[in-house]
Design an enzyme around this catalytic site. Structure first.
Site, short mmCIF file in Angstrom:
data_model
loop_
_atom_site.label_atom_id
_atom_site.label_comp_id
_atom_site.label_asym_id
_atom_site.label_seq_id
_atom_site.Cartn_x
_atom_site.Cartn_y
_atom_site.Cartn_z
N ASP A 43 5.65 -5.82 -3.47
CA ASP A 43 4.54 -6.26 -2.63
C ASP A 43 3.36 -5.31 -2.77
OD1 ASP A 43 3.80 -7.99 0.00
OD2 ASP A 43 3.08 -5.93 0.23
N TYR A 48 -4.91 -2.29 -1.94
CA TYR A 48 -4.15 -1.04 -2.10
C TYR A 48 -4.65 -0.23 -3.30
CZ TYR A 48 -0.73 -3.39 0.98
OH TYR A 48 -0.11 -4.06 2.00
N LYS A 73 -2.31 -9.70 -2.62
CA LYS A 73 -3.06 -10.24 -1.48
C LYS A 73 -4.56 -10.25 -1.75
CE LYS A 73 0.40 -7.97 1.42
NZ LYS A 73 0.63 -6.68 0.74
N HIS A 107 -4.94 -11.61 3.08
CA HIS A 107 -4.52 -10.33 3.65
C HIS A 107 -4.88 -10.22 5.14
CE1 HIS A 107 -3.83 -5.88 2.31
NE2 HIS A 107 -3.37 -6.07 3.52
P1 NDP Z 1 7.33 1.46 6.32
O1 NDP Z 1 7.64 1.05 7.72
O2 NDP Z 1 8.04 0.84 5.17
O3 NDP Z 1 7.52 3.04 6.32
C1 NDP Z 1 7.31 3.82 5.18
C2 NDP Z 1 7.58 5.27 5.60
O4 NDP Z 1 8.98 5.46 5.88
C3 NDP Z 1 7.19 6.24 4.54
O5 NDP Z 1 6.65 7.37 5.18
C4 NDP Z 1 8.53 6.61 3.88
O6 NDP Z 1 8.48 7.93 3.40
C5 NDP Z 1 9.49 6.50 5.04
N1 NDP Z 1 10.83 6.08 4.62
C6 NDP Z 1 11.16 5.06 3.79
N2 NDP Z 1 12.49 4.93 3.68
C7 NDP Z 1 13.04 5.90 4.46
C8 NDP Z 1 14.37 6.27 4.76
N3 NDP Z 1 15.41 5.59 4.25
N4 NDP Z 1 14.56 7.31 5.61
C9 NDP Z 1 13.50 7.98 6.14
N5 NDP Z 1 12.22 7.68 5.89
C10 NDP Z 1 11.98 6.63 5.06
O7 NDP Z 1 5.73 1.33 6.15
P2 NDP Z 1 4.70 0.54 5.25
O8 NDP Z 1 3.45 0.51 6.03
O9 NDP Z 1 4.65 1.10 3.89
O10 NDP Z 1 5.27 -0.96 5.20
C11 NDP Z 1 6.02 -1.47 4.11
C12 NDP Z 1 5.18 -2.37 3.23
O11 NDP Z 1 4.62 -3.44 3.98
C13 NDP Z 1 3.95 -1.69 2.62
O12 NDP Z 1 4.26 -0.80 1.58
C14 NDP Z 1 3.14 -2.89 2.19
O13 NDP Z 1 3.66 -3.45 0.99
C15 NDP Z 1 3.36 -3.82 3.38
N6 NDP Z 1 2.28 -3.68 4.39
C16 NDP Z 1 1.44 -4.75 4.59
C17 NDP Z 1 0.42 -4.71 5.52
C18 NDP Z 1 -0.44 -5.90 5.71
O14 NDP Z 1 -1.47 -5.79 6.38
N7 NDP Z 1 -0.10 -7.04 5.15
C19 NDP Z 1 0.17 -3.51 6.34
C20 NDP Z 1 1.12 -2.44 6.08
C21 NDP Z 1 2.12 -2.55 5.15
P3 NDP Z 1 8.75 8.27 1.83
O15 NDP Z 1 7.85 7.38 1.02
O16 NDP Z 1 8.44 9.72 1.73
O17 NDP Z 1 10.22 7.96 1.59
#
Ligand code: NDP
Length: 283
Positions: A43, A48, A73, A107
């Site tokens: 995604d 981004y 998006k 988006h």
């Molecule tokens: P998430 O809720 O997926 O959280 C990501 C965070 O959690 C990062 O800091 C990561 O750190 C940490 N993390 C991941 N796995 C673990 C684990 N197993 N244990 C502990 N910490 C963990 O946030 P996102 O905002 O990235 O949401 C996911 C996806 O949703 C985005 O990447 C994007 O593709 C989409 N999105 C879409 C939006 C929209 O407006 N349509 C808005 C926001 C997101 P680390 O990387 O260091 O592991």
């Protein structure tokens, strides 16, 4: 990989990999690691700034295109929005190095999104976007779009995690044939998600992490999840959620964590409307 069937028959993996806030120069490596770990759904978004790196990782992986599910998006467009949507789509495909995407989402529910949707319906009919959908649409906006257009969005990608569960909204979407996809499944760790007592206790009972409990809870609710991580160990953990099942009691205990509050921002907040509507991408 377990899949959901979208309203036009297209199959979408129920678990994928999100690349929001991964720096452009780290994204290729992260996506290559995710693909190596077994993820087949990616995604991204024009906003981004990392579509090129996603495309490079896909090309380097050698995985046949029909085994991948790629979502990108469309950002808010200036008038004429129909023509500009087609231009933005062409740019995204060029950045990704692909001739089609599996899912193309509006988006944000801002600007002339009716015109954007008309253009996306055409892209869908042309087969260049196998499925089309929306993101961050509130119930009234989603229903209005459905009622007044030909194609029902296949997906609505919205903030969904234990503190904002969207149970009623999911019922509405289900009735209308729209798949709920969660963004921010871990609320990016906000509100103490990773140390939450209820989630920690449930994880201990299954010998899994809080992250795995959260993803499993959504998968059992038939919500598509796209967790983001740059850490290969956590990538592997986040995809390893098909070997255990939460009980009804555990699902009910997680249901009690719902507050309804966004952990990020409210799309109806006038300041956010101004900020998101004013933002434009460089082409
Ligand atoms: P998430 O809720 O997926 O959280 C990501 C965070 O959690 C990062 O800091 C990561 O750190 C940490 N993390 C991941 N796995 C673990 C684990 N197993 N244990 C502990 N910490 C963990 O946030 P996102 O905002 O990235 O949401 C996911 C996806 O949703 C985005 O990447 C994007 O593709 C989409 N999105 C879409 C939006 C929209 O407006 N349509 C808005 C926001 C997101 P680390 O990387 O260091 O592991």
């Amino acid at each position: 990989m377990h899949a959901v069937t979208l309203n036009n028959g297209v199959e979408m993996p129920i678990l994928g990999f999100g690349v929001f806030q991964i720096a452009d120069d780290q994204t290729q490596q992260a996506v290559e690691a995710a693909l190596a770990a077994g993820y087949r759904s990616i995604d991204t978004a024009a906003a981004y700034g990392n579509e090129r790196a996603v495309g490079a990782a896909i090309a380097a992986s050698g995985i046949p295109r029909d085994q991948l599910f790629v979502t990108t998006k469309l950002w808010v467009q200036d008038a004429p929005a129909e023509a500009n949507t087609r231009r933005a789509f062409d740019a995204s495909l060029a950045h990704l190095g692909l001739d089609h995407v599996d899912l193309y989402l509006i988006h944000q529910p801002f600007g002339d999104y009716y015109a954007q949707w008309r253009a996306m319906q055409e892209l869908n009919r042309e087969g260049r976007a196998r499925a089309i959908g929306v993101s961050n649409f509130a119930p009234d906006q989603l229903l209005d779009l459905i009622i007044n257009n030909d194609i029902v969005p296949a997906v609505n990608q919205i903030e969904t995690h234990p503190f904002r569960q969207n149970v009623e909204y999911q019922e509405l979407m289900r009735a209308e044939g729209v798949q709920l996809e969660s963004w921010g499944p871990f609320a990016e760790g906000k509100n103490g998600l990773f140390s939450n007592e209820v989630l920690t206790a449930i994880g201990a009972a299954h010998d899994v992490s809080v992250a795995q409990v959260v993803l499993r809870w959504m998968i059992q609710r038939e919500i598509v999840v796209i967790p983001k991580s740059v850490d290969p160990g956590r990538m592997a953990q986040n995809i390893d959620v098909f070997g255990f099942e939460l009980t009804e009691d555990e699902m009910a205990r997680i249901a009690e964590l719902h507050t309804g509050q966004s952990q990020f921002f409210d799309h109806a907040d006038p300041e956010m409307v101004r900020w998101l509507s004013a933002r434009r991408l460089e082409s």
